[in-house]
Design a protein around this motif. Sequence first.
Motif, short mmCIF file in Angstrom:
data_model
loop_
_atom_site.label_atom_id
_atom_site.label_comp_id
_atom_site.label_asym_id
_atom_site.label_seq_id
_atom_site.Cartn_x
_atom_site.Cartn_y
_atom_site.Cartn_z
N LEU A 101 0.83 -1.21 0.00
CA LEU A 101 0.00 0.00 0.00
C LEU A 101 0.86 1.26 0.00
CD1 LEU A 101 -2.85 1.20 0.12
CD2 LEU A 101 -2.74 1.01 2.62
N ALA A 102 2.03 1.18 0.63
CA ALA A 102 2.95 2.32 0.68
C ALA A 102 3.81 2.40 -0.58
CB ALA A 102 3.84 2.22 1.92
N LEU A 103 3.52 1.57 -1.59
CA LEU A 103 4.15 1.62 -2.90
C LEU A 103 5.60 1.14 -2.90
CD1 LEU A 103 2.90 5.19 -3.92
CD2 LEU A 103 1.71 3.01 -4.23
N MET A 104 6.02 0.43 -1.84
CA MET A 104 7.41 0.00 -1.73
C MET A 104 7.72 -1.21 -2.59
SD MET A 104 7.72 0.52 2.39
CE MET A 104 9.51 0.69 2.49
N ASP A 105 6.70 -1.87 -3.08
CA ASP A 105 6.85 -3.02 -3.97
C ASP A 105 5.61 -3.10 -4.83
OD1 ASP A 105 7.56 -5.35 -5.24
OD2 ASP A 105 8.03 -6.47 -3.41
N ASP A 106 5.78 -3.38 -6.12
CA ASP A 106 4.62 -3.49 -6.99
C ASP A 106 4.18 -4.94 -7.21
OD1 ASP A 106 6.78 -4.20 -8.50
OD2 ASP A 106 6.47 -2.70 -10.07
N ARG A 107 4.83 -5.87 -6.50
CA ARG A 107 4.38 -7.27 -6.54
C ARG A 107 3.27 -7.45 -5.51
NH1 ARG A 107 9.78 -10.45 -5.53
NH2 ARG A 107 9.98 -8.71 -4.06
N TYR A 108 2.21 -8.17 -5.90
CA TYR A 108 1.07 -8.31 -5.01
C TYR A 108 1.47 -9.11 -3.77
CZ TYR A 108 -3.88 -7.92 -4.05
OH TYR A 108 -5.08 -7.57 -3.50
#
Length: 210
Positions: A101-108
């Motif tokens: 949610l904090a955009l630190m990883d774009d993997r689900y």
Amino acid sequence: MQQATYPVQFSVDYPDRPLDRLTTIFRVFMVIPIAIVLGAVDGATWQWTSNGSTAAVAAGAGGLLFFAPLLMIVFRQKYPRWWFDWNLELLRLGNRVGAYLALMDDRYPSTTDHQSVHLDYAYPDAERDLNRWLPLVKWFLAIPHYVVLFFLNIALVVVVIIAWFAILFTEHYPRGLFDFVEGVIRWNSRVAAYAFVLVTDQYPPFRLSP
């Protein structure tokens, strides 16, 4: 002088690669399914008001174990291993969802793999490593941290919004912003492990760094 290492370790691998713009745009919506899964495991309550009356429904199958470990430490000086493992894995899942949610990883976020989010602390020998009476007051002793974290978490939301725009324009998460968000989550994890998971008697440091 080198700082001592706190027993609760948290880190997120920096995504030194182009991040997906499309999933970044809709991140707040894409996180909903895994957030529902997390709520079903962690316990969740929904409440609504209609015609002057309030109704609520609760759903969940566990949540963070606090009172039971507290009683076992106080009266038996034991911390059942499976309770420890449950709390650790639940916090790991929550941190994966939070990092996504904090955009630190774009993997689900995965419900099983640790992915890029790492949270670790050692299983304590309750009789040797933990004061049997301290769990009764740890939540109170951590009050100064609650105050600081209140403002840090507000700042975290602002920083994530700035990072959202940065990723849309550059496909990269600015390293300084990333380190700040990681540090705030690390601080939250330390306080949770000390005051509620009860795995260490070492008071959490007032710092963002590892």
